[in-house]
Motif scaffolding. Structure first.
Motif, PDB file in Angstrom:
ATOM      1  N   CYS A  97       0.775  -0.995   0.049  1.00 55.15           N
ATOM      2  CA  CYS A  97      -0.040  -0.009  -0.048  1.00 55.15           C
ATOM      3  C   CYS A  97       0.873   1.303  -0.055  1.00 55.15           C
ATOM      4  O   CYS A  97       2.163   1.183   0.506  1.00 55.15           O
ATOM      5  CB  CYS A  97      -0.821   0.023   1.151  1.00 55.15           C
ATOM      6  SG  CYS A  97      -2.112   1.406   1.447  1.00 55.15           S
ATOM      7  N   ASN A  98       0.295   2.230  -0.710  1.00 52.53           N
ATOM      8  CA  ASN A  98       1.099   3.488  -0.592  1.00 52.53           C
ATOM      9  C   ASN A  98       0.914   4.238   0.669  1.00 52.53           C
ATOM     10  O   ASN A  98       0.065   3.686   1.528  1.00 52.53           O
ATOM     11  CB  ASN A  98       0.554   4.421  -1.787  1.00 52.53           C
ATOM     12  CG  ASN A  98      -0.952   4.799  -1.607  1.00 52.53           C
ATOM     13  OD1 ASN A  98      -1.612   3.903  -1.469  1.00 52.53           O
ATOM     14  ND2 ASN A  98      -1.173   6.312  -1.726  1.00 52.53           N
ATOM     15  N   PRO A 202      -2.350  -5.211  -4.507  1.00 50.57           N
ATOM     16  CA  PRO A 202      -1.774  -3.759  -4.434  1.00 50.57           C
ATOM     17  C   PRO A 202      -3.000  -3.238  -3.808  1.00 50.57           C
ATOM     18  O   PRO A 202      -4.001  -3.318  -4.400  1.00 50.57           O
ATOM     19  CB  PRO A 202      -1.517  -3.490  -5.804  1.00 50.57           C
ATOM     20  CG  PRO A 202      -1.260  -4.874  -6.304  1.00 50.57           C
ATOM     21  CD  PRO A 202      -2.222  -5.734  -5.799  1.00 50.57           C
ATOM     22  N   ILE A 203      -2.822  -2.292  -3.005  1.00 45.07           N
ATOM     23  CA  ILE A 203      -3.977  -1.165  -2.540  1.00 45.07           C
ATOM     24  C   ILE A 203      -3.439   0.045  -2.578  1.00 45.07           C
ATOM     25  O   ILE A 203      -2.514   0.554  -2.174  1.00 45.07           O
ATOM     26  CB  ILE A 203      -4.193  -1.348  -1.016  1.00 45.07           C
ATOM     27  CG1 ILE A 203      -4.849  -2.784  -0.699  1.00 45.07           C
ATOM     28  CG2 ILE A 203      -5.226  -0.471  -0.382  1.00 45.07           C
ATOM     29  CD1 ILE A 203      -5.280  -3.180   0.471  1.00 45.07           C
ATOM     30  N   VAL A 204      -4.241   1.033  -3.050  1.00 44.91           N
ATOM     31  CA  VAL A 204      -3.972   2.461  -3.486  1.00 44.91           C
ATOM     32  C   VAL A 204      -5.019   3.215  -2.756  1.00 44.91           C
ATOM     33  O   VAL A 204      -6.223   3.041  -2.834  1.00 44.91           O
ATOM     34  CB  VAL A 204      -4.019   2.987  -4.850  1.00 44.91           C
ATOM     35  CG1 VAL A 204      -3.296   4.242  -4.947  1.00 44.91           C
ATOM     36  CG2 VAL A 204      -3.148   1.930  -5.573  1.00 44.91           C
ATOM     37  N   GLN A 227      -8.687   1.761  -3.056  1.00 39.13           N
ATOM     38  CA  GLN A 227      -8.677   0.933  -4.084  1.00 39.13           C
ATOM     39  C   GLN A 227      -7.948  -0.451  -4.075  1.00 39.13           C
ATOM     40  O   GLN A 227      -6.720  -0.261  -4.030  1.00 39.13           O
ATOM     41  CB  GLN A 227      -8.456   1.569  -5.533  1.00 39.13           C
ATOM     42  CG  GLN A 227      -8.488   0.434  -6.741  1.00 39.13           C
ATOM     43  CD  GLN A 227      -9.742   0.144  -6.996  1.00 39.13           C
ATOM     44  OE1 GLN A 227     -10.695   0.818  -7.319  1.00 39.13           O
ATOM     45  NE2 GLN A 227     -10.019  -1.036  -7.309  1.00 39.13           N
ATOM     46  N   LEU A 229      -6.608  -3.472  -5.785  1.00 43.09           N
ATOM     47  CA  LEU A 229      -6.466  -4.108  -7.177  1.00 43.09           C
ATOM     48  C   LEU A 229      -6.465  -5.312  -7.093  1.00 43.09           C
ATOM     49  O   LEU A 229      -6.347  -6.033  -6.016  1.00 43.09           O
ATOM     50  CB  LEU A 229      -5.166  -3.549  -7.676  1.00 43.09           C
ATOM     51  CG  LEU A 229      -4.944  -2.026  -8.342  1.00 43.09           C
ATOM     52  CD1 LEU A 229      -5.410  -1.128  -7.135  1.00 43.09           C
ATOM     53  CD2 LEU A 229      -3.752  -1.922  -8.745  1.00 43.09           C
ATOM     54  N   VAL A 249       4.059  -4.071 -10.057  1.00 42.10           N
ATOM     55  CA  VAL A 249       3.181  -3.713  -9.379  1.00 42.10           C
ATOM     56  C   VAL A 249       3.166  -2.200  -8.973  1.00 42.10           C
ATOM     57  O   VAL A 249       2.073  -1.442  -8.900  1.00 42.10           O
ATOM     58  CB  VAL A 249       3.776  -4.272  -7.923  1.00 42.10           C
ATOM     59  CG1 VAL A 249       2.644  -3.783  -6.907  1.00 42.10           C
ATOM     60  CG2 VAL A 249       3.545  -5.818  -7.957  1.00 42.10           C
ATOM     61  N   ARG A 250       4.269  -1.351  -8.913  1.00 36.00           N
ATOM     62  CA  ARG A 250       4.387   0.054  -8.793  1.00 36.00           C
ATOM     63  C   ARG A 250       3.709   0.749  -9.925  1.00 36.00           C
ATOM     64  O   ARG A 250       2.855   1.669  -9.657  1.00 36.00           O
ATOM     65  CB  ARG A 250       5.980   0.412  -8.878  1.00 36.00           C
ATOM     66  CG  ARG A 250       6.011   1.808  -8.339  1.00 36.00           C
ATOM     67  CD  ARG A 250       7.459   2.431  -8.239  1.00 36.00           C
ATOM     68  NE  ARG A 250       7.505   3.906  -7.813  1.00 36.00           N
ATOM     69  CZ  ARG A 250       7.344   4.777  -8.667  1.00 36.00           C
ATOM     70  NH1 ARG A 250       7.126   4.494 -10.166  1.00 36.00           N
ATOM     71  NH2 ARG A 250       7.503   6.030  -8.434  1.00 36.00           N
ATOM     72  N   MET A 253       0.053   0.461  -9.464  1.00 35.57           N
ATOM     73  CA  MET A 253      -0.378   1.337  -8.422  1.00 35.57           C
ATOM     74  C   MET A 253      -0.463   2.975  -8.525  1.00 35.57           C
ATOM     75  O   MET A 253      -1.244   3.799  -8.427  1.00 35.57           O
ATOM     76  CB  MET A 253       0.437   1.018  -7.057  1.00 35.57           C
ATOM     77  CG  MET A 253       0.177  -0.196  -6.536  1.00 35.57           C
ATOM     78  SD  MET A 253       1.129  -0.584  -5.030  1.00 35.57           S
ATOM     79  CE  MET A 253       0.594   0.521  -3.857  1.00 35.57           C
ATOM     80  N   PHE A 257      -3.286   5.680  -8.878  1.00 33.06           N
ATOM     81  CA  PHE A 257      -3.224   6.748  -7.790  1.00 33.06           C
ATOM     82  C   PHE A 257      -3.185   8.212  -8.920  1.00 33.06           C
ATOM     83  O   PHE A 257      -3.818   9.053  -8.410  1.00 33.06           O
ATOM     84  CB  PHE A 257      -1.829   6.867  -7.217  1.00 33.06           C
ATOM     85  CG  PHE A 257      -1.413   7.888  -6.381  1.00 33.06           C
ATOM     86  CD1 PHE A 257      -2.055   7.908  -5.264  1.00 33.06           C
ATOM     87  CD2 PHE A 257      -0.636   9.087  -6.817  1.00 33.06           C
ATOM     88  CE1 PHE A 257      -1.857   9.018  -4.233  1.00 33.06           C
ATOM     89  CE2 PHE A 257      -0.326  10.061  -5.766  1.00 33.06           C
ATOM     90  CZ  PHE A 257      -0.947  10.173  -4.485  1.00 33.06           C
ATOM     91  N   PRO A 276      -6.352  -0.998 -12.766  1.00 36.60           N
ATOM     92  CA  PRO A 276      -4.971  -1.289 -13.052  1.00 36.60           C
ATOM     93  C   PRO A 276      -4.692  -1.687 -14.278  1.00 36.60           C
ATOM     94  O   PRO A 276      -5.517  -2.312 -15.212  1.00 36.60           O
ATOM     95  CB  PRO A 276      -4.253  -2.468 -12.140  1.00 36.60           C
ATOM     96  CG  PRO A 276      -5.524  -3.363 -11.651  1.00 36.60           C
ATOM     97  CD  PRO A 276      -6.774  -2.140 -11.883  1.00 36.60           C
TER      98      PRO A 276
END
Length: 299
Positions: A97-98, A202-204, A227, A229, A249-250, A253, A257, A276
């Motif tokens: 997550c970010n 992944p979570i944003v 969000q 993913l 992955v980045r 995300m 974002f 995504p």
């Protein structure tokens, strides 16, 4: 007479503080941040003895989640979660997550499933009752300054999450970031997922710019969108694939974002959640561990 004067002075100070709170954005910001921190310390102090009855256990995370959830109502922050159905699986996995600010705690407790623990910086363990509560909840601590220790924690955690059917949450940026994009990801989370051969979710979390900024000293009510993913599989990948997996992955995300940020700037709410651009990783080449491979964590 002196008591009356003292009471009058206190009332005057209280009135002045209320005026500042209502009309001075910076004072309002510091009051809200101070209350946030005091709430976390108070809840940790109250709940730690209860958690201690069970001992160190991931089940104690339910207490921490319950303690943090009221904050969204107190601050007037509406939480929107998209894609939470992706996490409805019984298998172990890694969540990345970010990481923007301490407010991420409010988003984290909205979305993380049962039997999920974050990886956090080791310094947190020494923060009094907060550190004790985190330790009792099974949070995994890592020394970001000792790469060898970090690698050892990753290897041990890879065995543990399969054996105990755990989910692990990691902030791969490694520190708080309120810029217009995400920092380069550290690879520890991806080494963990590949070693354990478990998927990555992944979570944003959307930008906080509309209602929170430590730089501008702004803290108002607003809406936060989270969000989830689709999962990215790691089955069959090896450590040499970690660099490409990290970038895959980045990129997914960052794309989400950026779309969230564009919607905010245009004052628009998308009818459907952003998707995504990619759902998997291809095999690449490269050495298994690099200097940038230390684990991200909550800061």
């Amino acid at each position: 007479m002196e008591a009356v004067l003292l009471q009058g002075l206190l009332l005057l100070l209280l009135f002045a503080a209320l005026l500042l709170y209502q009309h001075n954005a910076a004072f309002n910001y510091f009051c809200k941040v101070a209350f946030f921190n005091c709430w976390v310390v108070a809840m940790a102090t109250l709940l730690s003895p209860l958690a201690a009855l069970r001992g160190r256990s991931v089940e104690n995370m339910k207490l921490l989640r319950a303690a943090i959830r009221p904050l969204k109502h107190l601050y007037g922050i509406k939480m929107q979660v998209w894609g939470s159905e992706h996490l409805n699986t019984e298998e172990p996995y890694v969540i990345v997550c970010n990481h923007q600010a301490s407010l991420d705690l409010m988003g984290m407790v909205e979305v993380i499933p049962d039997r999920c623990v974050p990886i956090a910086k080791k310094e947190l363990m020494y923060m009094g009752t907060v550190g004790w509560a985190c330790w009792l909840s099974g949070i995994i601590f890592i020394d970001r300054h000792k790469r060898g220790d970090a690698i050892g924690v990753i290897s041990q955690t890879a065995k543990t999450i399969r054996r105990e059917n755990l989910r692990v949450l990691i902030f791969p940026e490694g520190t708080r970031n309120q810029d217009k994009s995400m920092l380069p990801f550290k690879r520890g989370a991806f080494h963990l997922a590949v070693q354990a051969q478990v998927p990555i979710f992944p979570i944003v979390i959307s930008p906080y710019w509309d209602f929170f900024s430590s730089k501008d000293k702004k803290f108002t009510s607003g809406t936060c969108t989270i969000q989830v993913l689709p999962k990215i599989e790691t089955q069959g990948l090896s450590l040499k694939d970690v660099p490409e997996l990290t970038e895959t992955v980045r990129k997914a995300m960052v794309d989400v974002f950026s779309e969230m940020a564009a919607n905010q700037r245009g004052n628009q709410r998308p009818e459907h959640p952003p998707l995504p651009c990619c759902a998997g990783a291809t095999k690449g080449t490269g050495s298994p561990w690099h200097k940038g491979d230390t684990v991200g964590s909550s800061d």
